[in-house]
Design an enzyme around this catalytic site. Sequence first.
Site, PDB file in Angstrom:
ATOM      1  CG  ASN A 103      -1.500   1.090   1.407  1.00 57.46           C
ATOM      2  OD1 ASN A 103      -1.928   2.023   0.506  1.00 57.46           O
ATOM      3  ND2 ASN A 103      -2.068   1.336   2.581  1.00 57.46           N
ATOM      4  CB  SER A 115       5.595  -2.248  11.879  1.00 59.35           C
ATOM      5  OG  SER A 115       5.120  -0.881  12.178  1.00 59.35           O
TER       6      SER A 115
END
Length: 250
Positions: A9, A213
């Site tokens: 993304n 993350s």
Amino acid sequence: MRKKIVAGNWKMHKNAEQTEDLLNELIAKMPTETDAQVIVAPTFVNLASAVDHLEFTNIDVAAQNVHQAEAGAFTGEISADMLKSVGVNTVILGHSERRAIFHETDALIANKVDTALEHDMTVIFCFGEELKDRQSKSHFNIVENQLKDGLFHIQANQWENVVLAYEPVWAIGTGETASPEQAQEMHEFIRQTVRTAFGIEIADNVSILYGGSVKPDNAKEIFSKPDVDGGLIGGAALKAEDFVAIVKAI
Ligand code: PEP
């Protein structure tokens, strides 16, 4: 059949030239033989050129959003038909940034899901709890409600065009990752929730990605968990080397 997927993304990063540069690097570095489906989601204005650029590669293109209406007076918005017309067949919906910053509710996301599925698009449906939900031990409830309110109205035959992306908000862009055990625990719960509502076949076949993350140095351990079928990657998707390393980790 359940697929392994790594999706990047790109959020509001990379202008036209930078998009081309990153795509070129990805094409050069991406392993041609990978079990995983690889997807990138550049910004709207660069989608058409990304589709052209990636035509003869094993990398697919997704949009980061779509409007729920077919067309009309919705200044600044993009329809499913427009995305399809430039060759984009996948869309990310319900991302936590859309929920928090742009006030997208479960009901609105449900509408967008319907529009995308009616246009035969694949939906990457994002959901996940905030830190306060985990601290108050309501994270399972929150996740279950997001699934039920945003997605569970669809028909059984529409599940083949749905990918789930569990993204704990506290792990997005913070450098703090859910531990592989926390990810597995939640993914197992999600699969069980789908199984209870739609049956074993749909639950076994749906891909559930983890997002938050993921980096080259933690991807392998997270992806090794049995209910984690890949990742939705933010920051690390902006560097070809890191993104490719994450694809290789699967
Ligand atoms: C995301 O935005 O979907 C995401 C997972 O971001 P990051 O990898 O940067 O945490």
